[in-house]
Write a protein that holds these residues in place. Sequence first.
Motif, PDB file in Angstrom:
ATOM      1  N   LEU A   7      25.288  51.967  11.548  1.00 29.12           N
ATOM      2  CA  LEU A   7      24.409  52.589  12.346  1.00 29.12           C
ATOM      3  C   LEU A   7      23.666  53.548  11.078  1.00 29.12           C
ATOM      4  N   VAL A   8      22.567  53.749  10.832  1.00 31.37           N
ATOM      5  CA  VAL A   8      21.713  54.445   9.771  1.00 31.37           C
ATOM      6  C   VAL A   8      21.185  55.546  10.637  1.00 31.37           C
ATOM      7  N   ALA A   9      21.618  56.755  10.444  1.00 28.74           N
ATOM      8  CA  ALA A   9      20.879  57.787  11.028  1.00 28.74           C
ATOM      9  C   ALA A   9      19.774  58.243   9.776  1.00 28.74           C
ATOM     10  N   LEU A  10      18.486  58.092  10.279  1.00 29.46           N
ATOM     11  CA  LEU A  10      17.435  58.491   9.271  1.00 29.46           C
ATOM     12  C   LEU A  10      16.680  59.558   9.621  1.00 29.46           C
ATOM     13  N   ASP A  11      16.224  60.467   8.806  1.00 30.22           N
ATOM     14  CA  ASP A  11      15.207  61.561   9.004  1.00 30.22           C
ATOM     15  C   ASP A  11      14.048  61.258   8.011  1.00 30.22           C
ATOM     16  N   LYS A  12      13.088  62.007   8.105  1.00 30.64           N
ATOM     17  CA  LYS A  12      11.924  61.837   7.347  1.00 30.64           C
ATOM     18  C   LYS A  12      11.871  62.702   6.128  1.00 30.64           C
ATOM     19  N   SER A  13      13.138  63.091   5.602  1.00 34.22           N
ATOM     20  CA  SER A  13      13.089  63.892   4.372  1.00 34.22           C
ATOM     21  C   SER A  13      13.068  62.755   3.271  1.00 34.22           C
ATOM     22  N   PRO A  14      12.933  63.291   2.049  1.00 30.44           N
ATOM     23  CA  PRO A  14      13.106  62.306   0.962  1.00 30.44           C
ATOM     24  C   PRO A  14      14.491  61.733   0.828  1.00 30.44           C
ATOM     25  N   ALA A  15      15.393  62.129   1.235  1.00 25.07           N
ATOM     26  CA  ALA A  15      16.816  61.605   1.331  1.00 25.07           C
ATOM     27  C   ALA A  15      16.887  60.597   2.237  1.00 25.07           C
TER      28      ALA A  15
END
Length: 156
Positions: A7-15
């Motif tokens: 499971l890949v938890a993504l946000d819209k930050s550069p990271a």
Amino acid sequence: MTYQKILVALDKSPAGKLVFEQALDLAKKDNAKLMLFHSLPLEYQSVGSYTDLYGQNLANFSQSMHQQLEKESESTRQWLSEFGDRATNEGVATEWDWRIGDAGRCIRELASSWGADLIVVGRRGRQGLSEMFLGSVSNHVVHHASCSVLVVQGID
């Protein structure tokens, strides 16, 4: 150790891109499936106030919230789809999902229901008061997930 469901938890930050890259590399190495996930927070500050003496602003507030949610949902679908297409093109079986609400809780629940054996999440490096007031999704996930967690140190 090899993983089957990541499971890949993504946000819209550069990271977020760095988190995706780490998870994609692991999935290719282990021939694992990926679940890309993003949590949409309920942020009502940007749509104005719904309180007034007679409640007349409630309908406008509700409509503004609905419009904001529609816009964010479409943007998120497109964004996750692009990551998913890239992973699929590199030979990794990939699904994606998004939910509205508290990111830590949503990540934990999806990991459990999907049967993830690894969660990959980013960390922005908040400390002290900013972590106390803004919270730490990675900290919550590390302490409450029922599977292994890989925390990718952020760049912002």
